[in-house]
Design an enzyme around this catalytic site. Sequence first.
Site, mmCIF file in Angstrom:
data_model
loop_
_atom_site.group_PDB
_atom_site.id
_atom_site.type_symbol
_atom_site.label_atom_id
_atom_site.label_comp_id
_atom_site.label_asym_id
_atom_site.label_seq_id
_atom_site.Cartn_x
_atom_site.Cartn_y
_atom_site.Cartn_z
ATOM 1 N N ASN A 153 -11.005 -2.533 -5.460
ATOM 2 C CA ASN A 153 -10.194 -1.621 -6.290
ATOM 3 C C ASN A 153 -10.810 -1.377 -7.677
ATOM 4 O OD1 ASN A 153 -6.993 -2.791 -4.951
ATOM 5 N ND2 ASN A 153 -8.203 -1.028 -4.345
ATOM 6 N N ASP A 212 0.829 -1.208 0.000
ATOM 7 C CA ASP A 212 0.000 0.000 0.000
ATOM 8 C C ASP A 212 0.864 1.259 0.000
ATOM 9 O OD1 ASP A 212 -2.375 1.375 -0.033
ATOM 10 O OD2 ASP A 212 -2.761 1.176 2.112
HETATM 11 C C1 IPE Z 1 -5.558 -2.699 -0.116
HETATM 12 O O1 IPE Z 1 -5.191 -1.369 -0.298
HETATM 13 C C2 IPE Z 1 -5.557 -3.414 -1.434
HETATM 14 C C3 IPE Z 1 -4.256 -3.633 -2.037
HETATM 15 C C4 IPE Z 1 -3.105 -3.331 -1.491
HETATM 16 C C5 IPE Z 1 -4.270 -4.281 -3.317
HETATM 17 P P1 IPE Z 1 -6.267 -0.221 -0.499
HETATM 18 O O2 IPE Z 1 -5.523 1.033 -0.619
HETATM 19 O O3 IPE Z 1 -7.187 -0.584 -1.603
HETATM 20 O O4 IPE Z 1 -7.088 -0.309 0.880
HETATM 21 P P2 IPE Z 1 -7.837 0.817 1.688
HETATM 22 O O5 IPE Z 1 -8.796 1.490 0.734
HETATM 23 O O6 IPE Z 1 -6.805 1.771 2.202
HETATM 24 O O7 IPE Z 1 -8.520 0.093 2.797
HETATM 25 C C1 IPE Z 2 -1.492 0.254 -3.401
HETATM 26 O O1 IPE Z 2 -1.336 1.630 -3.468
HETATM 27 C C2 IPE Z 2 -1.797 -0.367 -4.740
HETATM 28 C C3 IPE Z 2 -3.203 -0.777 -4.897
HETATM 29 C C4 IPE Z 2 -4.107 -0.765 -3.950
HETATM 30 C C5 IPE Z 2 -3.613 -1.236 -6.203
HETATM 31 P P1 IPE Z 2 -2.567 2.636 -3.441
HETATM 32 O O2 IPE Z 2 -2.961 2.925 -4.850
HETATM 33 O O3 IPE Z 2 -3.654 2.133 -2.561
HETATM 34 O O4 IPE Z 2 -1.866 3.912 -2.798
HETATM 35 P P2 IPE Z 2 -2.457 4.895 -1.708
HETATM 36 O O5 IPE Z 2 -2.930 4.060 -0.566
HETATM 37 O O6 IPE Z 2 -3.590 5.617 -2.361
HETATM 38 O O7 IPE Z 2 -1.323 5.775 -1.355
HETATM 39 MG MG MG Z 3 -4.089 2.378 -0.579
#
Ligand code: IPE
Ligand code: IPE
Ligand code: MG
Length: 229
Positions: free
Chosen positions: A57, A9
């Site tokens: 997502n 993340d």
């Molecule tokens: C969790 O991260 C999913 C992945 C790392 C693929 P998200 O960024 O989607 O989760 P939330 O929205 O912070 O809970």
């Molecule tokens: C993790 O990074 C990758 C996925 C969840 C696909 P994010 O895209 O959630 O990055 P933040 O949490 O918005 O910084």
């Molecule tokens: Mg995230």
Amino acid sequence: MRHLAIIMDGNGRWAEARGLPRTEGHREGAKSVRRVLECCQRADIDYLTLYAFSVENWKRPKAEVDALMGLLALYLNEEEKNLHEQRVRLRVMGRRTDLSPVLLDRIEAVEKATAGYARQLILCLSYGGRTEIAAAAKAIAAAAKAGTLDPETIDERVLADYLYLPDVPDPDLIIRTSGELRLSNFLLWQAAYSELYVTDTLWPDFGQADFDAALASYAKRDRRFGTHR
Ligand code: IPE
Ligand code: IPE
Ligand code: MG
């Protein structure tokens, strides 16, 4: 440790902090995947599970979803040779029917080509813990209805057998980057007794030092599994 799982993340925040589009964060994140796979090889970890894309997502803007799927295809193309060299088996876990037929074909080709290797890299794509458990419940109900499964025999072991990858042991350690203190629908069943480690490091910055810190923390844990000591 046999099985390490990571909630990757913070890609978006990494990019935003640099005034870059979020997709640049995802691109940089792919480099961390390569680094961590090498860390796992050196640490002799048999299973590395990476949360790459959740069922939730899909609700992100289409441009970001498209970019992520494009990066996945690119990763597969660039990594296939490396997977063979490192003798790593690729497996994908999630609701496969959500993926484009072209991407799914590529995934299945790589899965087949690497199926003989012992060490595993498991990519969670269109994965949701609740979706996984609901699918298992549905399959169990169908088997009971068809008369091939006696409802009286249903227990934790039987349910676990209907999950996506029943042969994979539960994760010993789950790492989440970017400081968020939640599972976000990751491995809800399998995480029952996993140790948790959260680092403020954003995924694109995650490297050997963070990996070592997580393993050092894990080494100090007292895993009691509910038993007295
Ligand atoms: C969790 O991260 C999913 C992945 C790392 C693929 P998200 O960024 O989607 O989760 P939330 O929205 O912070 O809970
Ligand atoms: C993790 O990074 C990758 C996925 C969840 C696909 P994010 O895209 O959630 O990055 P933040 O949490 O918005 O910084
Ligand atoms: Mg995230």
